[in-house]
Write a protein that holds these residues in place. Structure first.
Motif, PDB file in Angstrom:
ATOM      1  N   GLU A 209      76.079 -57.323  54.171  1.00  9.82           N
ATOM      2  CA  GLU A 209      77.279 -56.308  54.238  1.00  9.82           C
ATOM      3  C   GLU A 209      77.625 -55.625  52.714  1.00  9.82           C
ATOM      4  O   GLU A 209      78.419 -54.707  52.701  1.00  9.82           O
ATOM      5  N   VAL A 210      77.277 -56.378  51.861  1.00 15.62           N
ATOM      6  CA  VAL A 210      77.386 -55.885  50.611  1.00 15.62           C
ATOM      7  C   VAL A 210      76.561 -54.752  50.147  1.00 15.62           C
ATOM      8  O   VAL A 210      75.396 -54.573  50.325  1.00 15.62           O
ATOM      9  N   ASP A 211      77.353 -53.893  49.374  1.00 19.69           N
ATOM     10  CA  ASP A 211      76.814 -52.610  49.090  1.00 19.69           C
ATOM     11  C   ASP A 211      76.100 -52.645  47.518  1.00 19.69           C
ATOM     12  O   ASP A 211      76.588 -53.289  46.542  1.00 19.69           O
ATOM     13  N   THR A 212      74.560 -52.792  47.772  1.00 24.83           N
ATOM     14  CA  THR A 212      74.004 -52.950  46.686  1.00 24.83           C
ATOM     15  C   THR A 212      73.177 -51.720  46.099  1.00 24.83           C
ATOM     16  O   THR A 212      72.019 -52.035  45.443  1.00 24.83           O
ATOM     17  N   SER A 213      73.628 -50.437  46.570  1.00 27.80           N
ATOM     18  CA  SER A 213      72.763 -49.484  46.572  1.00 27.80           C
ATOM     19  C   SER A 213      72.772 -49.233  44.832  1.00 27.80           C
ATOM     20  O   SER A 213      71.795 -48.284  44.558  1.00 27.80           O
ATOM     21  N   GLY A 214      73.680 -49.552  44.048  1.00 25.11           N
ATOM     22  CA  GLY A 214      73.430 -49.159  42.689  1.00 25.11           C
ATOM     23  C   GLY A 214      73.052 -50.372  41.645  1.00 25.11           C
ATOM     24  O   GLY A 214      73.156 -50.297  40.583  1.00 25.11           O
ATOM     25  N   VAL A 215      72.734 -51.287  42.322  1.00 24.77           N
ATOM     26  CA  VAL A 215      72.041 -52.491  41.656  1.00 24.77           C
ATOM     27  C   VAL A 215      70.770 -52.472  41.422  1.00 24.77           C
ATOM     28  O   VAL A 215      69.911 -52.376  42.434  1.00 24.77           O
ATOM     29  N   GLU A 216      70.230 -52.648  40.264  1.00 26.65           N
ATOM     30  CA  GLU A 216      68.919 -52.872  39.988  1.00 26.65           C
ATOM     31  C   GLU A 216      68.413 -54.182  40.324  1.00 26.65           C
ATOM     32  O   GLU A 216      69.002 -55.085  40.394  1.00 26.65           O
ATOM     33  N   PRO A 217      67.218 -54.381  40.891  1.00 22.13           N
ATOM     34  CA  PRO A 217      66.481 -55.477  41.218  1.00 22.13           C
ATOM     35  C   PRO A 217      66.358 -56.360  40.111  1.00 22.13           C
ATOM     36  O   PRO A 217      66.157 -56.038  39.014  1.00 22.13           O
ATOM     37  N   LEU A 218      66.597 -57.650  40.358  1.00 25.92           N
ATOM     38  CA  LEU A 218      66.372 -58.622  39.148  1.00 25.92           C
ATOM     39  C   LEU A 218      65.079 -58.998  39.219  1.00 25.92           C
ATOM     40  O   LEU A 218      64.623 -59.999  40.177  1.00 25.92           O
ATOM     41  N   VAL A 219      64.333 -59.049  38.390  1.00 24.72           N
ATOM     42  CA  VAL A 219      62.993 -59.519  38.147  1.00 24.72           C
ATOM     43  C   VAL A 219      63.083 -60.975  37.423  1.00 24.72           C
ATOM     44  O   VAL A 219      62.429 -61.929  37.683  1.00 24.72           O
ATOM     45  N   TYR A 220      63.622 -60.902  36.384  1.00 27.43           N
ATOM     46  CA  TYR A 220      63.982 -61.977  35.124  1.00 27.43           C
ATOM     47  C   TYR A 220      65.056 -62.275  35.056  1.00 27.43           C
ATOM     48  O   TYR A 220      66.112 -61.531  35.145  1.00 27.43           O
ATOM     49  N   MET A 221      65.539 -63.712  34.843  1.00 31.38           N
ATOM     50  CA  MET A 221      66.806 -64.001  34.622  1.00 31.38           C
ATOM     51  C   MET A 221      67.313 -63.720  33.281  1.00 31.38           C
ATOM     52  O   MET A 221      68.572 -63.887  32.930  1.00 31.38           O
TER      53      MET A 221
END
Length: 96
Positions: free
Chosen positions: A43-55
Motif C-alpha cells: 500500500e505504500v507509495d514508492t513511485s519516487g523512490v530509487e531502488p536500493l542496490v547497495y546499502m
C-alpha cells in the motif's frame, strides 16, 4: 490471500520439514501475519523512490593487510594434539 493446511503442507514438504498438527495451525497463523504485513507494504507509495542496490555509497573500501600477531612454528605446534617437527598430524579422512 489466505493460508490453508494444504499450502502449509506444500511449503513444509518443499522445506523438508515435518510439522505436527498443532505446529501446522501455528504456521498457518504466522504465514497469514506475514502475508498481511506484505499487503500493508504494497500500500505504500514508492513511485519516487530509487531502488536500493547497495546499502552504502562507498566503493571498494579496503584496508591494509597488517600482521597483528606473529607466532613461531614451535608456538603454533605447541597446542596441537599430534604433530611432528614441522606439521600438524591429523587423521586420514579421504580414502583412495
Amino acid at each position: 490471500m489466505t493460508i490453508d493446511k494444504e499450502t502449509v503442507d506444500k511449503v513444509a514438504h518443499l522445506a523438508r520439514l515435518e510439522l505436527a498438527e498443532d505446529e501446522k495451525e501455528k504456521m498457518m497463523k504466522d504465514m497469514g501475519k506475514i502475508l498481511d504485513f506484505m499487503a500493508k507494504l504494497n500500500e505504500v507509495d514508492t513511485s519516487g523512490v530509487e531502488p536500493l542496490v547497495y546499502m552504502t555509497d562507498e566503493i571498494n573500501v579496503l584496508r591494509e593487510d597488517v600482521v597483528k600477531q606473529e607466532i613461531t612454528h614451535e608456538e603454533a605446534l605447541k597446542n596441537a594434539p599430534k604433530h611432528d617437527e614441522n606439521y600438524f598430524l591429523v587423521a586420514k579422512v579421504i580414502e583412495k
